[in-house]
Each structure stands twice: as structure tokens, then as C-alpha cells.
Enzyme design. Sequence first.
Site, PDB file in Angstrom:
ATOM      1  N   VAL A 273      26.810  35.358  40.870  1.00  0.00           N
ATOM      2  CA  VAL A 273      26.738  36.762  40.427  1.00  0.00           C
ATOM      3  C   VAL A 273      25.578  37.048  39.470  1.00  0.00           C
ATOM      4  CG1 VAL A 273      29.181  37.278  40.800  1.00  0.00           C
ATOM      5  CG2 VAL A 273      28.436  36.402  38.564  1.00  0.00           C
TER       6      VAL A 273
ATOM      7  N   TYR B 200      33.130  34.677  24.848  1.00  0.00           N
ATOM      8  CA  TYR B 200      34.016  35.231  25.888  1.00  0.00           C
ATOM      9  C   TYR B 200      34.435  36.669  25.526  1.00  0.00           C
ATOM     10  CZ  TYR B 200      37.866  35.266  29.292  1.00  0.00           C
ATOM     11  OH  TYR B 200      38.716  35.574  30.336  1.00  0.00           O
TER      12      TYR B 200
ATOM     13  N   THR C 228      46.082  29.906  36.165  1.00  0.00           N
ATOM     14  CA  THR C 228      45.013  29.669  37.150  1.00  0.00           C
ATOM     15  C   THR C 228      44.261  28.400  36.729  1.00  0.00           C
ATOM     16  OG1 THR C 228      43.289  30.807  35.913  1.00  0.00           O
ATOM     17  CG2 THR C 228      44.655  32.188  37.354  1.00  0.00           C
TER      18      THR C 228
ATOM     19  N   LYS D 274      33.709  40.086  27.629  1.00  0.00           N
ATOM     20  CA  LYS D 274      34.807  40.888  28.179  1.00  0.00           C
ATOM     21  C   LYS D 274      34.905  42.261  27.503  1.00  0.00           C
ATOM     22  CE  LYS D 274      36.138  37.943  31.276  1.00  0.00           C
ATOM     23  NZ  LYS D 274      36.043  38.276  32.709  1.00  0.00           N
TER      24      LYS D 274
HETATM   25  P1  NAD Z   1      39.090  30.542  37.927  1.00  0.00           P
HETATM   26  O1  NAD Z   1      38.259  29.562  37.176  1.00  0.00           O
HETATM   27  O2  NAD Z   1      40.285  30.071  38.666  1.00  0.00           O
HETATM   28  O3  NAD Z   1      38.174  31.369  38.947  1.00  0.00           O
HETATM   29  C1  NAD Z   1      36.895  31.817  38.599  1.00  0.00           C
HETATM   30  C2  NAD Z   1      36.010  31.762  39.833  1.00  0.00           C
HETATM   31  O4  NAD Z   1      34.730  32.282  39.476  1.00  0.00           O
HETATM   32  C3  NAD Z   1      35.776  30.319  40.350  1.00  0.00           C
HETATM   33  O5  NAD Z   1      36.028  30.251  41.749  1.00  0.00           O
HETATM   34  C4  NAD Z   1      34.312  30.066  40.047  1.00  0.00           C
HETATM   35  O6  NAD Z   1      33.667  29.204  40.986  1.00  0.00           O
HETATM   36  C5  NAD Z   1      33.740  31.484  40.117  1.00  0.00           C
HETATM   37  N1  NAD Z   1      32.467  31.618  39.390  1.00  0.00           N
HETATM   38  C6  NAD Z   1      32.126  31.131  38.176  1.00  0.00           C
HETATM   39  N2  NAD Z   1      30.850  31.436  37.902  1.00  0.00           N
HETATM   40  C7  NAD Z   1      30.375  32.135  38.968  1.00  0.00           C
HETATM   41  C8  NAD Z   1      29.122  32.729  39.275  1.00  0.00           C
HETATM   42  N3  NAD Z   1      28.071  32.651  38.438  1.00  0.00           N
HETATM   43  N4  NAD Z   1      29.002  33.391  40.450  1.00  0.00           N
HETATM   44  C9  NAD Z   1      30.032  33.471  41.324  1.00  0.00           C
HETATM   45  N5  NAD Z   1      31.239  32.909  41.102  1.00  0.00           N
HETATM   46  C10 NAD Z   1      31.397  32.254  39.925  1.00  0.00           C
HETATM   47  O7  NAD Z   1      39.492  31.631  36.829  1.00  0.00           O
HETATM   48  P2  NAD Z   1      40.535  32.853  36.883  1.00  0.00           P
HETATM   49  O8  NAD Z   1      41.549  32.580  35.858  1.00  0.00           O
HETATM   50  O9  NAD Z   1      40.923  33.199  38.253  1.00  0.00           O
HETATM   51  O10 NAD Z   1      39.595  34.004  36.289  1.00  0.00           O
HETATM   52  C11 NAD Z   1      39.137  35.105  37.054  1.00  0.00           C
HETATM   53  C12 NAD Z   1      38.630  36.158  36.086  1.00  0.00           C
HETATM   54  O11 NAD Z   1      39.714  36.611  35.294  1.00  0.00           O
HETATM   55  C13 NAD Z   1      37.574  35.652  35.109  1.00  0.00           C
HETATM   56  O12 NAD Z   1      36.616  36.660  34.899  1.00  0.00           O
HETATM   57  C14 NAD Z   1      38.360  35.422  33.836  1.00  0.00           C
HETATM   58  O13 NAD Z   1      37.568  35.519  32.695  1.00  0.00           O
HETATM   59  C15 NAD Z   1      39.377  36.544  33.928  1.00  0.00           C
HETATM   60  N6  NAD Z   1      40.578  36.324  33.139  1.00  0.00           N
HETATM   61  C16 NAD Z   1      41.407  35.266  33.388  1.00  0.00           C
HETATM   62  C17 NAD Z   1      42.537  35.091  32.609  1.00  0.00           C
HETATM   63  C18 NAD Z   1      43.502  33.956  32.827  1.00  0.00           C
HETATM   64  O14 NAD Z   1      44.398  33.784  31.992  1.00  0.00           O
HETATM   65  N7  NAD Z   1      43.393  33.169  33.877  1.00  0.00           N
HETATM   66  C19 NAD Z   1      42.827  35.994  31.589  1.00  0.00           C
HETATM   67  C20 NAD Z   1      41.959  37.053  31.364  1.00  0.00           C
HETATM   68  C21 NAD Z   1      40.844  37.228  32.156  1.00  0.00           C
END
Ligand code: NAD
Length: 257
Positions: A60, A163, A198, A167
Amino acid sequence: MQIAGNAFLVTGGASGLGEATASRLAKAGGRVVIADVNEEAGRRLALHLGDTARFAKADVTREDDLKLAITAAASFAPSRGLRGIICCAGIAPAAKVFGKKGPHPAQLFRQAIEINLVGTFHAMTLAAAAMAENEPDDDGERGVIINTASVAAFEGQIGQIAYAASKGGVAAMTLPAARDLAPLGIRVVAIAPGVFDTPMVEGMPEKVRQGLEAQCVFPPRLGRAEEYASLVEEIIRNRMLNGAVLRLDGAVRLAAR
Ligand code: NAD
């Protein structure tokens, strides 16, 4: 916006919240392009989902990658074009402003901003350009953009400066983007998840993970990725959801640690 027959792009779609979203949209009859840097996991998921899903390797932070992924998604439903993008790609680095190892590495801060914030910005601008070409549906709708913030945008914990900054930016972009894109009939909504089960959270040290779980109010557990995907589906279908940052957090209000 209906899901069946429409094309959607899910960044970070190979894992966690993005994977659950890609699966849900494909099962609801959508045509889904999974865009991720993790080629192996992304291809495996697309294969598992069958004819309604494809994988596009995309970082991205690279506009050219995103352009190709957007073109792939638009051509997946050629008479309709790209109708939705769900931005889930992200990383969660941890470091204090000043800690045992010295000042926060500037490179780590930049990386979080580059992937989480600038990556979301690129995805949003390029998807909007593609959606602007769509024929409007009834109500004049051409597309919907769903970004992923975090409750850390509002309650960043110790070690979350980079982070939280990234966000916070995603959350703050929501309203101006919705206002900018309203004349085109494109909605913009952000989800601010609490703590979800996750690989991102699984990868945290056990003590940190347990501390997060203990803060969940009700239900007293981590969120499930399917619950995030379910909200994505509602946002796509419900046109009155626009310009909002929706907390999906089981009433968690993160403490300092
Ligand atoms: P995850 O690590 O399971 O998935 C993240 C995905 O993003 C991975 O498949 C990774 O390969 C991909 N990724 C990383 N850098 C990338 C890049 N430069 N280009 C394309 N893809 C890339 O994490 P998740 O928990 O599913 O998180 C998804 C989103 O939700 C993230 O933005 C995270 O910050 C946000 N989030 C997650 C939580 C949580 O508790 N899991 C809470 C709040 C926000």
C-alpha cells in the site's frame, strides 16, 4: 450498496480482519480482490474462496501496486466497476518516545505512518478516482470506502506513539474525505476496532495480550474477525453510514498499559 455482483478490493486481505472481510464479501456474492504483501497467504485464500476471489500482490505504500490492484478489481465486474474498498493493511510497531534503548527510532515512526496512514490515503485517493467513473446507482451512489483506524487513535497506550499517530490520522481523514467525495456519491467510513483476535495481536508478548484481554468489558473476550467483517457488510449496505468513525470495541477504554 448491494454486495452481490459488485467488485471490492480488500487491502491487507490475506490475514486477520481483512481475511474475514474478503471471505464474507465473497460469500455474499461479491467479487473480491485481495491485495497484500503476503503473496503466499493471499493466493491461498483466493484459491480457497474460488471464482469470486482473486489475489493482487500490492504494497500500500506503492501507488503503482495499488493502481494495478484497483484495475484488477474494476475488471472483475466490468459493467459495474470498483464499488468498494476496505483498507485493512497495517502494522503495529511498539516503542516508547524515550525508552531503555534510547529515543524512539525515527525510521520506525515513519514506517508506521507510511503504511497505516499514507497507505490508506493512497488507497482512498486511487479508489475514488476509479469509482468516479462508475455509473451512479439509485440515490446517486458510486462507491464506498471503509478505512481501519483503532481505539488507539483515542487511547494510545504506552509504546503506541507511532501506531496512535497513524491511526489518529486515519480517523481524522474520515469526515473531510466524506465531504470531498460526497458530490461523487462516494461514502467514507472508518472502523476503530478495540482488541481483536488476529495474528497481529497473537504476535504480541503473552503479558501484553493478557493485559489487553483483561480490559475487555462486555463481552469479556477479544473481538472476533467475523464481527469486524459483519460491520463492514452493514456499512456497505447502509447508505446513511457516512463520515463517521465507528468504535467496535465491546466498551473497552484502553488504560496506559
Ligand atoms: P494482521 O497482521 O492479521 O493483518 C494485516 C495484514 O496487512 C497482513 O496480511 C499484512 O501482510 C498486511 N500488510 C502489512 N503491511 C502491508 C503493506 N505495506 N501493504 C499491503 N499489505 C500489508 O492484522 P489485523 O489485526 O487483521 O489488522 C488489520 C487492521 O486492523 C490493521 O490496520 C490494524 O492496525 C487494525 N486494527 C487491528 C486491531 C486488532 O486488535 N487486531 C485493533 C485495531 C485496529
